[in-house]
Design a protein around this motif. Structure first.
Motif, short mmCIF file in Angstrom:
data_model
loop_
_atom_site.label_atom_id
_atom_site.label_comp_id
_atom_site.label_asym_id
_atom_site.label_seq_id
_atom_site.Cartn_x
_atom_site.Cartn_y
_atom_site.Cartn_z
N ALA A 280 15.32 5.30 -0.39
CA ALA A 280 16.13 4.64 -1.42
C ALA A 280 15.34 3.48 -1.99
O ALA A 280 15.56 2.32 -1.63
N TRP A 281 14.41 3.79 -2.89
CA TRP A 281 13.44 2.79 -3.34
C TRP A 281 14.04 1.72 -4.23
O TRP A 281 13.55 0.58 -4.25
N SER A 282 15.11 2.01 -4.95
CA SER A 282 15.75 0.94 -5.72
C SER A 282 16.45 -0.02 -4.77
O SER A 282 16.45 -1.24 -5.01
N ASP A 283 17.04 0.49 -3.68
CA ASP A 283 17.64 -0.38 -2.67
C ASP A 283 16.57 -1.23 -2.00
O ASP A 283 16.77 -2.42 -1.75
N TYR A 284 15.42 -0.61 -1.71
CA TYR A 284 14.28 -1.32 -1.11
C TYR A 284 13.88 -2.49 -2.01
O TYR A 284 13.78 -3.62 -1.56
N GLY A 285 13.68 -2.22 -3.29
CA GLY A 285 13.27 -3.26 -4.22
C GLY A 285 14.28 -4.39 -4.34
O GLY A 285 13.91 -5.55 -4.50
N ALA A 286 15.57 -4.04 -4.26
CA ALA A 286 16.63 -5.05 -4.39
C ALA A 286 16.67 -6.01 -3.21
O ALA A 286 17.29 -7.07 -3.29
N LEU A 287 16.01 -5.68 -2.12
CA LEU A 287 15.99 -6.54 -0.94
C LEU A 287 14.95 -7.66 -1.04
O LEU A 287 14.92 -8.55 -0.21
N PHE A 288 14.08 -7.59 -2.05
CA PHE A 288 12.97 -8.53 -2.19
C PHE A 288 13.23 -9.56 -3.29
O PHE A 288 13.92 -9.28 -4.28
N THR A 289 12.63 -10.74 -3.12
CA THR A 289 12.62 -11.73 -4.19
C THR A 289 11.79 -11.16 -5.34
O THR A 289 11.00 -10.22 -5.14
N PRO A 290 11.92 -11.69 -6.56
CA PRO A 290 11.13 -11.18 -7.68
C PRO A 290 9.62 -11.19 -7.42
O PRO A 290 8.89 -10.33 -7.91
N ASP A 291 9.14 -12.15 -6.63
CA ASP A 291 7.71 -12.21 -6.30
C ASP A 291 7.42 -11.63 -4.91
O ASP A 291 6.35 -11.86 -4.35
N GLY A 292 8.36 -10.87 -4.36
CA GLY A 292 8.23 -10.33 -3.01
C GLY A 292 7.05 -9.38 -2.85
O GLY A 292 6.69 -8.64 -3.76
N ARG A 293 6.47 -9.42 -1.67
CA ARG A 293 5.30 -8.60 -1.36
C ARG A 293 5.47 -7.93 -0.01
O ARG A 293 6.16 -8.45 0.86
N ALA A 294 4.81 -6.79 0.14
CA ALA A 294 4.80 -6.06 1.41
C ALA A 294 3.36 -5.78 1.78
O ALA A 294 2.54 -5.41 0.93
N ASP A 295 3.05 -5.93 3.06
CA ASP A 295 1.70 -5.73 3.55
C ASP A 295 1.73 -4.72 4.69
O ASP A 295 2.16 -5.02 5.80
N TYR A 296 1.30 -3.49 4.38
CA TYR A 296 1.26 -2.41 5.36
C TYR A 296 -0.17 -2.12 5.81
O TYR A 296 -0.41 -1.11 6.46
N ARG A 297 -1.12 -3.00 5.50
CA ARG A 297 -2.52 -2.76 5.89
C ARG A 297 -2.68 -2.65 7.39
O ARG A 297 -3.52 -1.89 7.88
N GLY A 298 -1.87 -3.39 8.16
CA GLY A 298 -1.94 -3.35 9.60
C GLY A 298 -1.45 -2.03 10.20
O GLY A 298 -1.53 -1.82 11.40
N GLY B 254 0.79 -5.38 -1.51
CA GLY B 254 1.03 -5.70 -2.91
C GLY B 254 2.48 -6.03 -3.19
O GLY B 254 3.29 -6.17 -2.27
N PRO B 255 2.80 -6.15 -4.48
CA PRO B 255 4.20 -6.41 -4.86
C PRO B 255 5.11 -5.30 -4.33
O PRO B 255 4.71 -4.14 -4.22
N ALA B 256 6.34 -5.67 -4.03
CA ALA B 256 7.29 -4.72 -3.44
C ALA B 256 7.44 -3.46 -4.28
O ALA B 256 7.51 -2.35 -3.73
N GLU B 257 7.45 -3.58 -5.59
CA GLU B 257 7.60 -2.41 -6.46
C GLU B 257 6.43 -1.44 -6.28
O GLU B 257 6.61 -0.23 -6.20
N GLU B 258 5.23 -1.98 -6.19
CA GLU B 258 4.04 -1.12 -6.01
C GLU B 258 4.01 -0.50 -4.62
O GLU B 258 3.67 0.67 -4.47
N THR B 259 4.36 -1.27 -3.60
CA THR B 259 4.35 -0.71 -2.26
C THR B 259 5.45 0.33 -2.09
O THR B 259 5.27 1.30 -1.34
N ALA B 260 6.55 0.18 -2.80
CA ALA B 260 7.60 1.21 -2.77
C ALA B 260 7.08 2.53 -3.32
O ALA B 260 7.37 3.60 -2.77
#
Length: 170
Positions: free
Chosen positions: A31-49, A55-61
């Motif tokens: 549910a990628w729109s739900d995922y995006g709605a959980l983040f601040t407008p400048d929210g980021r996710a880091d899955y490198r580990g 990157g930005p939540a929208e791109e990582t989604a």
């Protein structure tokens, strides 16, 4: 600490817990729109580990959507949540950090007999037919940085640190 402050602190903790649960459910359900709605407008996710992107939540989604298509059955269990609220002299501030462990079993799409093609259509093994065991399991720790915003608590950053993984035949 007054009863009013104590109640506000409990309410903040419950709201933050709901955001973290919403994150896991959104990823599991795709549910990628739900995922995006959980983040601040400048929210980021880091899955490198965990072998992913940052990157930005929208791109990582978008990356998650593409990557997780291989695993239509997935279940993120986020446990051992440790919530630290910003303390403003006895009052809760607008920042929080959550450190939580995760366990993530996933099953890939399977071919079924009798479908449209020679091998049948792809489908996820629902555990009622064939093996219910996942083919991929990973575990690790997530760190969430949250901010209080107009709609409530939102994720500013999430960083995933995979500690172990088990794959088929290993």
């Amino acid at each position: 600490m007054t009863q009013r402050v104590a109640l506000a602190t409990v309410m903040d903790r419950l709201a933050i817990d709901a955001v973290i649960t919403g994150y896991a459910v959104a990823v599991d359900d795709g549910a990628w729109s739900d995922y995006g709605a959980l983040f601040t407008p400048d929210g980021r996710a880091d899955y490198r580990g965990a072998g992913g992107v940052e990157g930005p939540a929208e791109e990582t989604a978008r990356w998650l959507d593409e990557s997780l298509r291989l695993f239509p059955v997935r279940q993120h269990l986020i446990v051992n949540r440790r919530i630290e609220l910003e303390d403003l002299g006895g009052y809760t501030g607008d920042r929080a950090e959550v450190r939580a462990d995760y366990l993530n079993p996933m099953c890939p799409a399977r071919k079924t007999a009798g479908g449209s093609g020679a091998d049948g259509p792809d489908r996820a093994d629902d555990g009622r037919t064939g093996s219910a065991a996942p083919d991929f399991v990973a575990g690790g720790r997530c760190t969430f940085e949250l901010r209080r915003a107009e709609p409530g608590w939102l994720i500013r950053t999430v960083t995933v640190h995979e500690k172990w993984r088990r794959t088929p035949g290993v």
